[in-house]
Design a protein around this motif. Structure first.
Motif, mmCIF file in Angstrom:
data_model
loop_
_atom_site.group_PDB
_atom_site.id
_atom_site.type_symbol
_atom_site.label_atom_id
_atom_site.label_comp_id
_atom_site.label_asym_id
_atom_site.label_seq_id
_atom_site.Cartn_x
_atom_site.Cartn_y
_atom_site.Cartn_z
ATOM 1 N N ALA A 132 0.826 -1.210 0.000
ATOM 2 C CA ALA A 132 0.000 0.000 0.000
ATOM 3 C C ALA A 132 0.858 1.257 0.000
ATOM 4 O O ALA A 132 0.546 2.230 -0.688
ATOM 5 C CB ALA A 132 -0.938 -0.006 1.207
ATOM 6 N N VAL A 133 1.950 1.241 0.755
ATOM 7 C CA VAL A 133 2.843 2.408 0.783
ATOM 8 C C VAL A 133 3.540 2.568 -0.566
ATOM 9 O O VAL A 133 3.673 3.673 -1.082
ATOM 10 C CB VAL A 133 3.867 2.301 1.939
ATOM 11 N N VAL A 134 3.965 1.468 -1.158
ATOM 12 C CA VAL A 134 4.625 1.524 -2.468
ATOM 13 C C VAL A 134 3.676 2.063 -3.522
ATOM 14 O O VAL A 134 4.069 2.853 -4.374
ATOM 15 C CB VAL A 134 5.161 0.126 -2.872
ATOM 16 N N ALA A 135 2.412 1.679 -3.457
ATOM 17 C CA ALA A 135 1.436 2.088 -4.463
ATOM 18 C C ALA A 135 0.975 3.536 -4.303
ATOM 19 O O ALA A 135 0.432 4.115 -5.242
ATOM 20 C CB ALA A 135 0.220 1.172 -4.407
ATOM 21 N N ALA A 136 1.192 4.123 -3.150
ATOM 22 C CA ALA A 136 0.740 5.499 -2.902
ATOM 23 C C ALA A 136 1.495 6.485 -3.781
ATOM 24 O O ALA A 136 2.643 6.263 -4.147
ATOM 25 C CB ALA A 136 0.930 5.845 -1.431
ATOM 26 N N SER A 137 0.844 7.601 -4.069
ATOM 27 C CA SER A 137 1.464 8.605 -4.932
ATOM 28 C C SER A 137 2.445 9.502 -4.179
ATOM 29 O O SER A 137 3.113 10.316 -4.789
ATOM 30 C CB SER A 137 0.382 9.462 -5.593
ATOM 31 N N GLY A 138 2.529 9.347 -2.879
ATOM 32 C CA GLY A 138 3.447 10.140 -2.067
ATOM 33 C C GLY A 138 3.499 9.584 -0.661
ATOM 34 O O GLY A 138 2.995 8.494 -0.406
ATOM 35 N N PRO A 139 4.104 10.334 0.252
ATOM 36 C CA PRO A 139 4.190 9.866 1.640
ATOM 37 C C PRO A 139 2.798 9.654 2.236
ATOM 38 O O PRO A 139 1.861 10.384 1.918
ATOM 39 C CB PRO A 139 4.911 11.006 2.361
ATOM 40 N N VAL A 140 2.661 8.643 3.084
ATOM 41 C CA VAL A 140 1.369 8.314 3.680
ATOM 42 C C VAL A 140 1.467 8.223 5.194
ATOM 43 O O VAL A 140 2.513 7.892 5.745
ATOM 44 C CB VAL A 140 0.804 6.988 3.132
ATOM 45 N N PHE A 189 5.125 7.751 5.948
ATOM 46 C CA PHE A 189 5.980 6.692 5.427
ATOM 47 C C PHE A 189 6.083 6.729 3.910
ATOM 48 O O PHE A 189 5.133 7.075 3.217
ATOM 49 C CB PHE A 189 5.418 5.322 5.839
ATOM 50 N N THR A 190 7.258 6.349 3.422
ATOM 51 C CA THR A 190 7.505 6.186 1.992
ATOM 52 C C THR A 190 8.337 4.915 1.813
ATOM 53 O O THR A 190 9.023 4.474 2.737
ATOM 54 C CB THR A 190 8.292 7.364 1.394
ATOM 55 N N PRO A 191 8.281 4.351 0.608
ATOM 56 C CA PRO A 191 9.195 3.238 0.355
ATOM 57 C C PRO A 191 10.602 3.789 0.151
ATOM 58 O O PRO A 191 10.760 4.918 -0.338
ATOM 59 C CB PRO A 191 8.652 2.614 -0.928
ATOM 60 N N PRO A 192 11.614 3.055 0.530
ATOM 61 C CA PRO A 192 12.973 3.515 0.271
ATOM 62 C C PRO A 192 13.260 3.439 -1.228
ATOM 63 O O PRO A 192 12.540 2.771 -1.973
ATOM 64 C CB PRO A 192 13.848 2.557 1.061
ATOM 65 N N PRO A 193 14.293 4.119 -1.691
ATOM 66 C CA PRO A 193 14.606 4.104 -3.125
ATOM 67 C C PRO A 193 14.796 2.697 -3.682
ATOM 68 O O PRO A 193 14.544 2.455 -4.847
ATOM 69 C CB PRO A 193 15.908 4.903 -3.218
ATOM 70 N N GLU A 194 15.194 1.773 -2.850
ATOM 71 C CA GLU A 194 15.439 0.405 -3.319
ATOM 72 C C GLU A 194 14.160 -0.381 -3.560
ATOM 73 O O GLU A 194 14.214 -1.520 -4.003
ATOM 74 C CB GLU A 194 16.285 -0.370 -2.299
ATOM 75 N N ALA A 195 12.995 0.191 -3.257
ATOM 76 C CA ALA A 195 11.739 -0.548 -3.355
ATOM 77 C C ALA A 195 11.515 -1.119 -4.753
ATOM 78 O O ALA A 195 11.016 -2.225 -4.895
ATOM 79 C CB ALA A 195 10.558 0.329 -2.958
ATOM 80 N N ALA A 196 11.886 -0.379 -5.773
ATOM 81 C CA ALA A 196 11.707 -0.880 -7.135
ATOM 82 C C ALA A 196 12.546 -2.124 -7.372
ATOM 83 O O ALA A 196 12.142 -3.052 -8.064
ATOM 84 C CB ALA A 196 12.058 0.194 -8.150
ATOM 85 N N ALA A 197 13.707 -2.164 -6.765
ATOM 86 C CA ALA A 197 14.579 -3.322 -6.921
ATOM 87 C C ALA A 197 14.077 -4.526 -6.137
ATOM 88 O O ALA A 197 14.549 -5.632 -6.329
ATOM 89 C CB ALA A 197 15.995 -2.969 -6.461
ATOM 90 N N ARG A 198 13.111 -4.306 -5.278
ATOM 91 C CA ARG A 198 12.549 -5.397 -4.470
ATOM 92 C C ARG A 198 11.391 -6.078 -5.176
ATOM 93 O O ARG A 198 10.662 -6.848 -4.561
ATOM 94 C CB ARG A 198 12.039 -4.863 -3.132
ATOM 95 N N ASP A 199 11.167 -5.761 -6.425
ATOM 96 C CA ASP A 199 10.041 -6.303 -7.172
ATOM 97 C C ASP A 199 8.700 -5.882 -6.579
ATOM 98 O O ASP A 199 7.714 -6.570 -6.721
ATOM 99 C CB ASP A 199 10.106 -7.834 -7.271
ATOM 100 N N ALA A 200 8.678 -4.777 -5.859
ATOM 101 C CA ALA A 200 7.426 -4.262 -5.322
ATOM 102 C C ALA A 200 6.806 -3.381 -6.385
ATOM 103 O O ALA A 200 7.461 -2.516 -6.919
ATOM 104 C CB ALA A 200 7.693 -3.447 -4.065
ATOM 105 N N SER A 201 5.573 -3.629 -6.692
ATOM 106 C CA SER A 201 4.937 -2.841 -7.731
ATOM 107 C C SER A 201 3.594 -2.324 -7.256
ATOM 108 O O SER A 201 2.953 -2.926 -6.401
ATOM 109 C CB SER A 201 4.732 -3.690 -8.988
ATOM 110 N N PRO A 202 3.142 -1.205 -7.821
ATOM 111 C CA PRO A 202 1.825 -0.708 -7.468
ATOM 112 C C PRO A 202 0.731 -1.740 -7.742
ATOM 113 O O PRO A 202 -0.283 -1.760 -7.090
ATOM 114 C CB PRO A 202 1.657 0.531 -8.353
ATOM 115 N N ALA A 203 0.963 -2.636 -8.690
ATOM 116 C CA ALA A 203 -0.036 -3.659 -8.986
ATOM 117 C C ALA A 203 -0.270 -4.566 -7.791
ATOM 118 O O ALA A 203 -1.373 -5.048 -7.572
ATOM 119 C CB ALA A 203 0.407 -4.489 -10.194
#
Length: 98
Positions: free
Chosen positions: A21-29, A72-86
């Motif tokens: 949910a945090v990764v999918a958000a458009s900004g800090p939550v 909260f926000t995802p760290p910059p590495e979140a994309a590398a963790r295979d975390a996706s908004p989907a």
């Protein structure tokens, strides 16, 4: 603890939902947005606090970053963790249903 090469699939259900949910958000939550995303009643303070507690745990384990204002926000590495908004999209009640 997060380390390079680990994806969100290692997180248990509730923690994975909050992370996605945090990764999918458009900004800090804060706790309200992830609570809604995982189907909790955001108007009930106890429900929001449960989600916020999980976000604090994820922060301590390196999965999320908490700003000074408490959001909260995802760290910059979140994309590398295979975390996706989907992955967060399937958490929303009624998502993917006709």
């Amino acid at each position: 603890m997060w380390r390079p090469g680990i994806g969100e699939e290692v997180l248990s259900g509730a923690y994975r939902e909050v992370f996605a949910a945090v990764v999918a958000a458009s900004g800090p939550v804060n706790g309200v947005e992830p609570a809604r995303a995982v189907g909790r009643e955001a108007e009930i303070k106890n429900e929001v606090e449960k989600i916020r507690h999980r976000a604090y745990v994820l922060e301590k384990r390196g999965w999320l970053v908490r700003a000074e204002d408490g959001r909260f926000t995802p760290p910059p590495e979140a994309a590398a963790r295979d975390a996706s908004p989907a992955s967060a999209e399937r958490l929303r009640p009624g998502a993917g249903t006709a």
